[in-house]
Motif scaffolding. Structure first.
Motif, PDB file in Angstrom:
ATOM      1  N   ILE A 314       0.750  -1.357   0.130  1.00 53.10           N
ATOM      2  CA  ILE A 314      -0.064  -0.002   0.026  1.00 53.10           C
ATOM      3  C   ILE A 314       0.878   1.276   0.053  1.00 53.10           C
ATOM      4  CG2 ILE A 314      -1.739   1.324   1.422  1.00 53.10           C
ATOM      5  CD1 ILE A 314      -2.826  -1.474   2.332  1.00 53.10           C
ATOM      6  N   GLU A 315       1.672   1.275   0.695  1.00 56.40           N
ATOM      7  CA  GLU A 315       2.463   2.339   1.056  1.00 56.40           C
ATOM      8  C   GLU A 315       3.531   2.660  -0.258  1.00 56.40           C
ATOM      9  OE1 GLU A 315       2.432   4.858   3.468  1.00 56.40           O
ATOM     10  OE2 GLU A 315       0.886   3.443   4.035  1.00 56.40           O
ATOM     11  N   ALA A 316       3.864   1.653  -1.006  1.00 55.71           N
ATOM     12  CA  ALA A 316       4.818   1.882  -2.158  1.00 55.71           C
ATOM     13  C   ALA A 316       3.881   2.556  -3.283  1.00 55.71           C
ATOM     14  CB  ALA A 316       5.074   0.288  -2.744  1.00 55.71           C
ATOM     15  N   LEU A 317       2.629   2.723  -3.338  1.00 57.02           N
ATOM     16  CA  LEU A 317       1.827   3.267  -4.106  1.00 57.02           C
ATOM     17  C   LEU A 317       1.697   4.736  -4.021  1.00 57.02           C
ATOM     18  CD1 LEU A 317      -1.395   1.115  -4.205  1.00 57.02           C
ATOM     19  CD2 LEU A 317       0.336   1.189  -6.098  1.00 57.02           C
ATOM     20  N   ARG A 318       2.390   5.374  -2.929  1.00 57.89           N
ATOM     21  CA  ARG A 318       2.394   6.814  -2.503  1.00 57.89           C
ATOM     22  C   ARG A 318       2.954   7.567  -3.556  1.00 57.89           C
ATOM     23  NH1 ARG A 318       3.772   7.003   3.684  1.00 57.89           N
ATOM     24  NH2 ARG A 318       4.539   8.978   3.236  1.00 57.89           N
ATOM     25  N   VAL A 319       4.259   7.443  -3.926  1.00 59.63           N
ATOM     26  CA  VAL A 319       5.050   8.058  -4.878  1.00 59.63           C
ATOM     27  C   VAL A 319       4.473   8.007  -6.253  1.00 59.63           C
ATOM     28  CG1 VAL A 319       7.244   8.556  -5.895  1.00 59.63           C
ATOM     29  CG2 VAL A 319       7.247   8.011  -3.497  1.00 59.63           C
ATOM     30  N   PRO A 320       4.320   6.774  -6.929  1.00 62.88           N
ATOM     31  CA  PRO A 320       3.698   6.586  -8.151  1.00 62.88           C
ATOM     32  C   PRO A 320       2.426   7.488  -8.437  1.00 62.88           C
ATOM     33  CG  PRO A 320       4.620   4.439  -7.427  1.00 62.88           C
ATOM     34  CD  PRO A 320       4.572   5.147  -6.107  1.00 62.88           C
ATOM     35  N   LEU A 321       1.636   7.218  -7.414  1.00 64.61           N
ATOM     36  CA  LEU A 321       0.417   8.117  -7.548  1.00 64.61           C
ATOM     37  C   LEU A 321       0.472   9.695  -7.696  1.00 64.61           C
ATOM     38  CD1 LEU A 321      -1.787   6.510  -4.753  1.00 64.61           C
ATOM     39  CD2 LEU A 321      -2.219   6.465  -7.534  1.00 64.61           C
ATOM     40  N   GLU A 322       1.608  10.229  -7.278  1.00 61.66           N
ATOM     41  CA  GLU A 322       1.961  11.616  -7.399  1.00 61.66           C
ATOM     42  C   GLU A 322       2.630  11.813  -8.778  1.00 61.66           C
ATOM     43  OE1 GLU A 322       0.600  14.290  -5.409  1.00 61.66           O
ATOM     44  OE2 GLU A 322      -0.423  12.697  -4.483  1.00 61.66           O
ATOM     45  N   ASP A 340       0.497   6.214 -15.092  1.00 65.09           N
ATOM     46  CA  ASP A 340      -0.460   7.274 -14.980  1.00 65.09           C
ATOM     47  C   ASP A 340      -1.807   6.424 -14.903  1.00 65.09           C
ATOM     48  OD1 ASP A 340      -2.125   9.195 -15.197  1.00 65.09           O
ATOM     49  OD2 ASP A 340      -1.660   9.854 -17.319  1.00 65.09           O
ATOM     50  N   ILE A 341      -2.122   6.170 -13.700  1.00 66.20           N
ATOM     51  CA  ILE A 341      -3.455   5.218 -13.337  1.00 66.20           C
ATOM     52  C   ILE A 341      -4.372   6.162 -12.682  1.00 66.20           C
ATOM     53  CG2 ILE A 341      -1.800   3.254 -13.063  1.00 66.20           C
ATOM     54  CD1 ILE A 341      -2.397   3.271 -10.101  1.00 66.20           C
ATOM     55  N   GLN A 342      -5.773   5.605 -12.536  1.00 71.08           N
ATOM     56  CA  GLN A 342      -6.600   6.123 -11.718  1.00 71.08           C
ATOM     57  C   GLN A 342      -6.823   4.721 -10.786  1.00 71.08           C
ATOM     58  OE1 GLN A 342     -10.522   6.642 -13.488  1.00 71.08           O
ATOM     59  NE2 GLN A 342     -11.579   7.367 -11.429  1.00 71.08           N
ATOM     60  N   LEU A 343      -6.644   5.062  -9.384  1.00 73.56           N
ATOM     61  CA  LEU A 343      -6.743   4.227  -8.318  1.00 73.56           C
ATOM     62  C   LEU A 343      -8.199   4.155  -7.827  1.00 73.56           C
ATOM     63  CD1 LEU A 343      -5.375   2.300  -6.548  1.00 73.56           C
ATOM     64  CD2 LEU A 343      -4.761   4.076  -4.882  1.00 73.56           C
ATOM     65  N   ILE A 344      -8.847   3.082  -7.557  1.00 73.54           N
ATOM     66  CA  ILE A 344     -10.090   2.506  -7.103  1.00 73.54           C
ATOM     67  C   ILE A 344      -9.677   1.537  -6.190  1.00 73.54           C
ATOM     68  CG2 ILE A 344     -12.382   2.137  -7.580  1.00 73.54           C
ATOM     69  CD1 ILE A 344     -11.928   4.515  -8.853  1.00 73.54           C
ATOM     70  N   ALA A 345     -10.359   2.028  -5.010  1.00 71.72           N
ATOM     71  CA  ALA A 345     -10.001   0.874  -3.916  1.00 71.72           C
ATOM     72  C   ALA A 345     -11.530   0.375  -3.172  1.00 71.72           C
ATOM     73  CB  ALA A 345      -9.038   1.067  -2.854  1.00 71.72           C
TER      74      ALA A 345
END
Length: 490
Positions: A314-322, A340-345
């Motif tokens: 979960i934490e590894a997604l923080r930088v790629p999302l920005e 370049d994604i849209q994250l849906i959870a």
């Protein structure tokens, strides 16, 4: 006699050009290949010799040296068979010496009978070569089907080495016919439809807003509320990819040796299981491969049961999302992966799933605290919308079909991309937002994300100025009470 031909390899998910240099000179018969080659690349020697013999062009009794440059880069794959064969034909005088083969990029594997086979990874190499000014490509007929839509280049499909000799003699090429089986069509009828889900109108509206503005969305609700069911239907309302985006997505999948089956111009929709490792999610390995976040490029990454994922994932997604990309370093080399994604959870409100009903919930405060501790505040702050859903929102009437929703989404997405920077916020709307900023613990990132959601809703309503009603709806999609009190977000 010396000849140089361009070829390429896949480096991460992008192509990298390789110079194939062939020298033939008098001396004891000898065939050597240098340039930091993998085992399958070294085996090109046997395939090329047999292929040349099959067209009555055996190698002369001379010393043959083949170099693949740059020599410090590890080469793997079988795409060098074809360029080596073409370069040897040139050195043997079977291809006119006036022809400048360095203008061509040659990709393909050779059979022992001289036939040219696909490498399955030609698209990323062609796109990389095009950026460097190379416009002529010799590929297998099978690869031609994947490359024919690349604009600004000339793709010459070849069946065999004999066909190559005929091509350089006459400059004529036969374009293979595209059969029905080889043509990928968008089969929207096979996608799950929103009309299958009764009720949950608030969640459906939120999903439409999220897709229109490509907003990150977290859905929190008890089991059976329709969270996963609705998210599975998101591909049916996504706007189609542009031609450039489609080529980029196909390039990533081919570089990863994955064949897409969800149709032409349909954005990727990736849904990894919660037991996935960090390497599989982000990418990596001794020779880095694309992870799920890269495979969802220009599409949606859906994380069902978010609370069950490992914390490091979960934490590894923080930088790629920005940053919208990932940079991995292996053995002193940097590998760039687009993300370049849209994250849906979606997730349950507690381990037992009944956290919204105090009389039904069986979890202790300690169990809830442990459950939510997996999800940090900085990660939650990257969601534009945090939406609790209720259980008893059921309606017997059939809802809108995906085709109707998709038509609205496509129209609004175009308006969003054109006018998002032109939308202003009214004084009343700003007062509402500033009041929330003072009374609740909202970061500046969260503040800007509420503004973006409000502007998205404004555009969907055909307005050019955010009103108080737009801001109220936007704030309702980012449940601050839930963040502050239930998840201990403060």
């Amino acid at each position: 006699m010396f000849c140089k031909v361009m070829s390429g390899i896949v480096y991460g998910v992008t192509g990298l050009l390789i110079h194939v240099e062939v020298e033939m000179q008098n001396g004891l018969p000898y065939f050597t290949m240098v340039g930091h080659l993998s085992r399958e690349s070294k085996e090109a020697k046997e395939r090329v010799i047999s292929a040349l013999r099959s067209i009555d062009a055996p190698l002369p009794a001379q010393r043959v040296t083949i170099n693949l440059s740059p020599a410090n880069l590890k080469k793997s794959g079988t795409a060098f068979d074809f360029p080596i064969g073409v370069a040897l034909l040139h050195c043997m005088g079977l291809i006119d010496s006036k022809i400048n083969l360095s203008e061509y990029c040659v990709l393909g594997e050779l059979g022992l009978d001289g036939m040219i086979h696909s490498t399955m990874q030609s698209l990323p190499i062609v796109l990389a070569a095009k950026k460097q000014g190379i416009t002529k490509f010799l590929v297998s007929s099978e690869d031609y089907q994947r490359l024919k839509d690349v604009e600004g280049v000339m793709i010459y499909p070849m069946e065999s080495l004999q066909h190559v000799l005929s091509f350089f003699y006459s400059k004529e090429v036969t374009i293979p016919k595209i059969t029905q089986q080889q043509t990928i069509k968008q089969e929207a009828g096979k996608l799950l439809d929103f009309s299958d889900v009764r009720g949950q109108s608030f969640l459906k509206r939120a999903l439409e807003v999220a897709v229109t503005g490509r907003l990150n969305l977290l859905i929190i609700g008890s089991p059976g509320t329709g969270k996963t069911m609705l998210c599975h239907r998101l591909p049916s309302i996504l706007p189609p990819l542009s031609k450039e985006e489609q080529l980029e997505v196909d390039s990533i999948y081919l570089a990863s040796s994955i064949y897409r089956t969800n149709g032409l111009y349909i954005p990727p929709f990736r849904m990894p299981h919660h037991t996935i490792t960090q390497t599989a999610l982000i990418g990596g390995g001794a020779i880095p491969k694309a992870g799920e976040i890269t495979l969802a490029h220009h599409g949606i990454l859906y994380l069902d049961e978010l609370g069950e994922f490992k914390t490091n994932c979960i934490e590894a997604l923080r930088v790629p999302l920005e940053d919208k990309s990932i940079t991995l370093t292996r053995l002193g080399r940097n590998y760039q992966f687009p993300a370049d994604i849209q994250l849906i959870a979606s997730m349950n409100p507690c381990p037992c799933g009944e956290g919204f009903s105090s009389d039904k919930c069986r979890c202790t405060p300690t169990e809830k605290r442990t459950y939510y501790r997996k999800i940090s505040g900085p990660f939650l702050d990257r969601f534009d919308m945090v939406l609790p859903v209720i259980t008893n929102d059921y309606d017997t009437k059939k809802g809108e079909s995906s085709s109707i929703i998709k038509e609205r989404v496509c129209k609004n997405r175009n308006s969003f991309n054109k006018h998002i920077n032109e939308v202003t916020i009214s004084k009343n709307a700003m007062e509402l937002l500033e009041g929330q900023l003072k009374n609740c613990h909202i970061s500046m990132r969260g503040y800007e994300r509420i503004r973006k959601v409000a502007k998205t809703i404004c555009i969907m309503d055909g307005e050019d100025k955010v009103k108080a009603t737009h801001m109220i709806e936007a704030m309702s999609y980012r449940n601050l009470d839930f963040l502050n009190e239930v998840i201990l977000y403060d």
